[in-house]
Design an enzyme around this catalytic site. Structure first.
Site, PDB file in Angstrom:
ATOM      1  N   VAL A 185       1.099  -1.061  -0.235  1.00  0.00           N
ATOM      2  CA  VAL A 185       0.009   0.339  -0.232  1.00  0.00           C
ATOM      3  C   VAL A 185       0.516   1.146   0.062  1.00  0.00           C
ATOM      4  O   VAL A 185       1.808   0.945   0.214  1.00  0.00           O
ATOM      5  CB  VAL A 185      -0.211   0.329   1.806  1.00  0.00           C
ATOM      6  CG1 VAL A 185      -1.892   0.991   1.210  1.00  0.00           C
ATOM      7  CG2 VAL A 185      -1.625  -1.058   1.210  1.00  0.00           C
ATOM      8  N   CYS A 186       0.141   1.531  -0.973  1.00  0.00           N
ATOM      9  CA  CYS A 186       1.265   3.436  -0.598  1.00  0.00           C
ATOM     10  C   CYS A 186       0.344   4.808  -0.688  1.00  0.00           C
ATOM     11  O   CYS A 186      -0.206   4.840  -0.832  1.00  0.00           O
ATOM     12  CB  CYS A 186       1.614   4.376  -2.577  1.00  0.00           C
ATOM     13  SG  CYS A 186       2.852   5.091  -2.631  1.00  0.00           S
ATOM     14  N   LEU A 187       0.649   4.385   1.129  1.00  0.00           N
ATOM     15  CA  LEU A 187       0.072   5.688   2.047  1.00  0.00           C
ATOM     16  C   LEU A 187       0.710   6.369   2.269  1.00  0.00           C
ATOM     17  O   LEU A 187       2.092   6.012   3.235  1.00  0.00           O
ATOM     18  CB  LEU A 187      -1.239   4.375   3.047  1.00  0.00           C
ATOM     19  CG  LEU A 187      -2.145   6.000   3.500  1.00  0.00           C
ATOM     20  CD1 LEU A 187      -3.032   6.999   2.542  1.00  0.00           C
ATOM     21  CD2 LEU A 187      -2.694   5.186   4.346  1.00  0.00           C
TER      22      LEU A 187
END
Length: 198
Positions: free
Chosen positions: A126-128
């Site tokens: 996840v790219c957060l």
């Protein structure tokens, strides 16, 4: 002769100290047990996580579960069912692994549901930003869950993990929507098969 006596005396003192520590530990265990197994001390990370979970204020579209039981708070799952945007009607599950030094280290979060998304790769990474460079100990589990929910209501093509999905979102939003629907219904997008999640 005197040096030998000092050496013997030091060894005797060391042995006695160890014996006292063992007896003290046994007494402490006996006092604390009251016939029950000793209670495991919680780490600072576990205490903070317990506080975070007790203060959760989730939207109705999100839920939390503990597949390993209530004794393993450090590993849990969050399910998100977006009620708006491209992913409306889908169900997406994320695993959370919390380290013992939480909140000084961000949780490890992965998406268990294979999803066609610019900010989630096909391996579930996840790219957060708040899970990476913008993590601060004042942030909490609630903040992360809202951040994940936001990824579904407003996917970001400017900071992608899945570059192909990001390019389609940027250049052809209608095709992106069609790809998301096909993936969520259980089908192929390009050469990649997605399991039904509606």
């Amino acid at each position: 002769m005197r040096d030998f006596y000092v050496l013997q005396s030091d060894r005797y003192t060391g042995i006695m100290i160890k014996l006292f520590k063992v007896k003290e530990k046994q007494r402490e265990l006996a006092e604390n047990s009251n016939g029950k197994p000793p209670v495991k001390k919680q780490s600072a990370g576990e205490l903070r996580l317990h506080k975070d979970i007790s203060e959760l204020n989730l939207p109705k579209t999100c839920s939390i579960s503990f597949p390993n039981g209530k004794d393993d708070l450090m590993n849990f799952e969050v399910t998100i069912r977006p009620d708006d945007g491209y992913y409306l009607g889908g169900t997406f599950t994320f695993t959370f692994q919390i380290s013992s030094i939480y909140p000084h280290e961000a949780p490890k979060v992965k998406c268990k549901t294979k999803v066609y998304h610019p900010n989630i790769d096909l391996d579930g990474n996840v790219c957060l930003n708040i899970l990476r460079e913008d993590w601060k100990p004042v942030l909490n589990i609630n903040t992360i869950i809202y951040g994940l929910y936001h990824l579904f209501t407003e996917p970001n093509h400017e900071d992608p993990l899945n570059r192909e999905a990001a390019a389609v979102l940027r250049d052809n939003p209608k095709m992106f929507e069609s790809n998301v629907r096909r993936a969520m219904a259980g089908g192929y997008v390009g050469q990649t098969f997605f399991t039904r999640c509606i």
